[in-house]
Design a protein around this motif. Structure first.
Motif, PDB file in Angstrom:
ATOM      1  N   SER A  83      25.868  26.758  38.402  1.00  0.00           N
ATOM      2  CA  SER A  83      26.958  25.804  38.618  1.00  0.00           C
ATOM      3  C   SER A  83      28.317  26.453  38.368  1.00  0.00           C
ATOM      4  O   SER A  83      29.262  26.264  39.148  1.00  0.00           O
ATOM      5  N   SER A  84      28.431  27.232  37.285  1.00  0.00           N
ATOM      6  CA  SER A  84      29.697  27.898  36.963  1.00  0.00           C
ATOM      7  C   SER A  84      30.109  28.868  38.061  1.00  0.00           C
ATOM      8  O   SER A  84      31.282  28.945  38.446  1.00  0.00           O
ATOM      9  N   ILE A  85      29.131  29.604  38.579  1.00  0.00           N
ATOM     10  CA  ILE A  85      29.419  30.561  39.656  1.00  0.00           C
ATOM     11  C   ILE A  85      29.860  29.832  40.917  1.00  0.00           C
ATOM     12  O   ILE A  85      30.822  30.235  41.591  1.00  0.00           O
ATOM     13  N   ILE A  86      29.170  28.729  41.244  1.00  0.00           N
ATOM     14  CA  ILE A  86      29.520  27.954  42.444  1.00  0.00           C
ATOM     15  C   ILE A  86      30.942  27.408  42.333  1.00  0.00           C
ATOM     16  O   ILE A  86      31.739  27.514  43.279  1.00  0.00           O
ATOM     17  N   ILE A  87      31.269  26.819  41.180  1.00  0.00           N
ATOM     18  CA  ILE A  87      32.614  26.251  40.996  1.00  0.00           C
ATOM     19  C   ILE A  87      33.672  27.341  41.065  1.00  0.00           C
ATOM     20  O   ILE A  87      34.753  27.151  41.651  1.00  0.00           O
ATOM     21  N   GLN A  88      33.361  28.506  40.498  1.00  0.00           N
ATOM     22  CA  GLN A  88      34.323  29.611  40.515  1.00  0.00           C
ATOM     23  C   GLN A  88      34.565  30.093  41.938  1.00  0.00           C
ATOM     24  O   GLN A  88      35.695  30.422  42.320  1.00  0.00           O
ATOM     25  N   LEU A  89      33.511  30.124  42.739  1.00  0.00           N
ATOM     26  CA  LEU A  89      33.663  30.542  44.130  1.00  0.00           C
ATOM     27  C   LEU A  89      34.406  29.483  44.951  1.00  0.00           C
ATOM     28  O   LEU A  89      35.190  29.815  45.847  1.00  0.00           O
ATOM     29  N   ALA A 266      32.952  43.312  37.101  1.00  0.00           N
ATOM     30  CA  ALA A 266      32.228  42.085  37.447  1.00  0.00           C
ATOM     31  C   ALA A 266      31.117  41.766  36.463  1.00  0.00           C
ATOM     32  O   ALA A 266      30.420  40.761  36.621  1.00  0.00           O
ATOM     33  N   GLY A 267      30.922  42.602  35.448  1.00  0.00           N
ATOM     34  CA  GLY A 267      29.855  42.357  34.488  1.00  0.00           C
ATOM     35  C   GLY A 267      28.486  42.413  35.138  1.00  0.00           C
ATOM     36  O   GLY A 267      28.213  43.245  36.005  1.00  0.00           O
ATOM     37  N   VAL A 268      27.645  41.478  34.746  1.00  0.00           N
ATOM     38  CA  VAL A 268      26.271  41.459  35.246  1.00  0.00           C
ATOM     39  C   VAL A 268      26.118  40.537  36.464  1.00  0.00           C
ATOM     40  O   VAL A 268      25.032  40.418  37.033  1.00  0.00           O
ATOM     41  N   ILE A 269      27.222  39.914  36.887  1.00  0.00           N
ATOM     42  CA  ILE A 269      27.182  38.954  37.990  1.00  0.00           C
ATOM     43  C   ILE A 269      26.609  39.556  39.281  1.00  0.00           C
ATOM     44  O   ILE A 269      25.782  38.916  39.946  1.00  0.00           O
ATOM     45  N   PRO A 270      27.010  40.775  39.710  1.00  0.00           N
ATOM     46  CA  PRO A 270      26.441  41.320  40.951  1.00  0.00           C
ATOM     47  C   PRO A 270      24.920  41.432  40.929  1.00  0.00           C
ATOM     48  O   PRO A 270      24.256  41.153  41.943  1.00  0.00           O
ATOM     49  N   ALA A 332      29.891  43.305  43.673  1.00  0.00           N
ATOM     50  CA  ALA A 332      30.828  43.847  42.689  1.00  0.00           C
ATOM     51  C   ALA A 332      32.257  43.761  43.220  1.00  0.00           C
ATOM     52  O   ALA A 332      33.181  43.337  42.508  1.00  0.00           O
ATOM     53  N   TYR A 333      32.446  44.154  44.488  1.00  0.00           N
ATOM     54  CA  TYR A 333      33.774  44.062  45.109  1.00  0.00           C
ATOM     55  C   TYR A 333      34.173  42.606  45.326  1.00  0.00           C
ATOM     56  O   TYR A 333      35.318  42.217  45.079  1.00  0.00           O
ATOM     57  N   PHE A 334      33.214  41.798  45.783  1.00  0.00           N
ATOM     58  CA  PHE A 334      33.512  40.402  46.102  1.00  0.00           C
ATOM     59  C   PHE A 334      33.928  39.618  44.861  1.00  0.00           C
ATOM     60  O   PHE A 334      34.949  38.913  44.868  1.00  0.00           O
ATOM     61  N   TYR A 335      33.145  39.744  43.777  1.00  0.00           N
ATOM     62  CA  TYR A 335      33.440  38.977  42.572  1.00  0.00           C
ATOM     63  C   TYR A 335      34.735  39.443  41.917  1.00  0.00           C
ATOM     64  O   TYR A 335      35.514  38.623  41.407  1.00  0.00           O
ATOM     65  N   THR A 336      34.993  40.749  41.942  1.00  0.00           N
ATOM     66  CA  THR A 336      36.242  41.261  41.359  1.00  0.00           C
ATOM     67  C   THR A 336      37.450  40.769  42.138  1.00  0.00           C
ATOM     68  O   THR A 336      38.504  40.480  41.555  1.00  0.00           O
ATOM     69  N   SER A 337      37.310  40.664  43.464  1.00  0.00           N
ATOM     70  CA  SER A 337      38.420  40.167  44.283  1.00  0.00           C
ATOM     71  C   SER A 337      38.765  38.726  43.953  1.00  0.00           C
ATOM     72  O   SER A 337      39.897  38.273  44.163  1.00  0.00           O
ATOM     73  N   ASN A 374      39.612  49.662  43.637  1.00  0.00           N
ATOM     74  CA  ASN A 374      38.513  50.042  44.529  1.00  0.00           C
ATOM     75  C   ASN A 374      37.731  51.229  43.971  1.00  0.00           C
ATOM     76  O   ASN A 374      36.498  51.293  44.087  1.00  0.00           O
ATOM     77  N   TYR A 375      38.435  52.143  43.352  1.00  0.00           N
ATOM     78  CA  TYR A 375      37.791  53.335  42.793  1.00  0.00           C
ATOM     79  C   TYR A 375      36.905  52.977  41.605  1.00  0.00           C
ATOM     80  O   TYR A 375      35.733  53.371  41.537  1.00  0.00           O
ATOM     81  N   ILE A 376      37.433  52.193  40.659  1.00  0.00           N
ATOM     82  CA  ILE A 376      36.660  51.900  39.450  1.00  0.00           C
ATOM     83  C   ILE A 376      35.553  50.874  39.729  1.00  0.00           C
ATOM     84  O   ILE A 376      34.519  50.880  39.045  1.00  0.00           O
ATOM     85  N   ILE A 377      35.759  49.991  40.718  1.00  0.00           N
ATOM     86  CA  ILE A 377      34.685  49.045  41.064  1.00  0.00           C
ATOM     87  C   ILE A 377      33.462  49.802  41.564  1.00  0.00           C
ATOM     88  O   ILE A 377      32.325  49.480  41.199  1.00  0.00           O
TER      89      ILE A 377
END
Length: 438
Positions: A83-89, A266-270, A332-337, A374-377
């Motif tokens: 639910s938290s991920i859905i609301i955040q998106l 992005a932590g462990v989300i990806p 990883a790129y998507f969540y960080t963006s 982009n480099y560190i992600i």
């Protein structure tokens, strides 16, 4: 770590908070052993023994065995996380939610309330799907409407109660409540996993061979843990200089600061996103009773199932690791963006008279931040992939079937470190208050 806890227990206020968390953890573990009324508690134990689908094994690890026992906490707080991920998106797509997020404390309270409602809705949907999908297969002893309602109500109430426990830990304890619930569930499975490793690789061996295998297992676990610690703590600090300006009769500003960008942004989300997507077809097939699908459908399910990867007898299914890596990097790129906006950071710096040395304010700053990000992600995504793939490799090559993996290890390390940081900050604040009172 132990010194921090020892010093914390000397302070009454912090000791009370820690003991409150420990009390809640006992409640969680008790509920994880309390079976849902009217169900066959051995159903999922037999199901896991006869089914290699990693989808439910992944869920069982996050519920601390509650799913295996089909306890009232079988869903754990996975509906809340989803639910938290859905609301955040959705804050990106729905302007009203984005406005709430920026509306200070009141806005955050509204988003929290919406997250709770969505959590209960997801828990209700998942419990209905389980009751109907597995009820006729032996999960529910007597498949009646009343028994189905009892199962659905128990699972939904259990998930909602854990969400409440997490919020209580946030208010009256230390650390993040939801993360703490996940932590105790994962830790509760580790002793069982080590017993499995002992029986599989050490028991029955000679003293020398058994000792070598034990040392090898401990070395691998230690190496991965150290790697996770480095990955979790690594960051790129971008220097920021603030120009001096007149404020009244005084010259203010001129300080130096930095923007800390975590390598694992992005932590462990990806990994959670990727595992959820790749396990979803297997879950649907299990609900539909199509676990032994032939033809291309069976091959697709085999490739998506991480339990089949690195199997020496069938290396074709290991092709799924390619899709896994691609999805981890993508998310990883998507969540960080979503969570980090270089344009907003650049605008805030400009308003406060800050700039990155050697970089002009405005668009050049945004482009510079994007290039660094982009480099560190990519480095963080590569590190996440390594941590996640190592357990898959050993599980496939040596049949080391354990519930904890890269995802669990990252969660355990990050939650423990964040909790210790919070305890240290509380002790620091108390010391400052004592100094001022003196």
């Amino acid at each position: 770590m132990f010194r921090t806890l020892r010093d914390a227990f000397k302070i009454q206020e912090i000791r009370r908070k820690i003991l409150y968390v420990l009390m809640m953890l006992v409640v969680i573990r008790f509920g994880s052993q309390l079976p849902v009324p009217g169900v066959n508690t051995a159903f999922f134990a037999n199901f896991f023994a006869n089914n290699t689908n990693d989808a439910f094994s992944f869920l069982n690890a996050f519920t601390g065995g509650g799913f295996d026992n089909f306890s009232i906490f079988a869903l754990s707080i996975t509906p809340y996380i989803t639910s938290s991920i859905i609301i955040q998106l959705l804050t990106i797509a729905i302007p009203q939610l984005e406005e709430m997020q920026r509306d200070g404390e009141d806005g955050r309270k509204k988003i929290t309330a919406i997250t709770r409602y969505v959590t209960v809705g997801l828990a209700l949907f998942e419990s209905i799907a389980m009751a109907i999908g597995f009820g006729n297969k032996g999960l529910i002893t007597e498949m009646t409407v009343v028994n189905v309602i009892i199962v659905v109500a128990s699972l939904t109430a259990g998930s909602a109660f854990l969400m409440w426990v997490g919020e209580q830990i946030n208010d009256k304890g230390v650390g993040n409540g939801i993360s703490t619930v996940l932590l105790i569930n994962i830790l509760s499975r580790i002793p069982t996993d080590f017993v499995k490793l002992f029986k599989q690789f050490i028991k029955g061996q000679t003293i020398l061979m058994g000792s070598l295998r034990a040392l090898l297992i401990l070395a691998i676990v230690l190496a991965v843990t150290v790697f996770v610690l480095v990955l979790n703590g690594a960051e790129r600090r971008i220097p920021v200089q603030y120009s001096k300006k007149m404020q009244g009769r005084k010259m203010v500003g001129g300080q130096s600061s930095n923007i800390p960008l975590k390598v694992n942004t992005a932590g462990v989300i990806p990994i959670i996103f990727t595992s959820s997507i790749m396990s979803f077809p297997g879950i649907i097939a299990s609900f539909a009773g199509k676990t032994n699908v032939g033809g291309w459908g069976g091959k697709v399910l085999g490739v998506l199932n991480s339990a089949n990867w690195f199997n020496r007898d069938n290396m074709f299914d290991t092709l799924g690791i390619i899709l896994y890596i691609v999805l981890v990097v993508f998310f990883a790129y998507f969540y960080t963006s979503i969570t980090f906006n270089p344009l907003e950071v650049a605008d805030n710096m400009k308003k406060q008279g800050g700039f990155i040395p050697g970089i002009r304010p405005g668009k050049p700053t945004v482009e510079y931040l994007n290039s660094i990000l982009n480099y560190i992600i990519f480095i963080g995504a590569a590190g996440l992939t390594i941590v996640a793939v190592i357990p898959f490799f050993f599980n496939g090559m040596f049949s080391a079937q354990v519930s904890f993996g890269g995802t669990s290890l990252i969660i355990v390390v990050s939650v423990i470190l964040e909790t210790l940081k919070q305890v240290e900050s509380m002790m620091l604040v108390r010391n400052y208050k004592g100094f001022l009172n003196d």
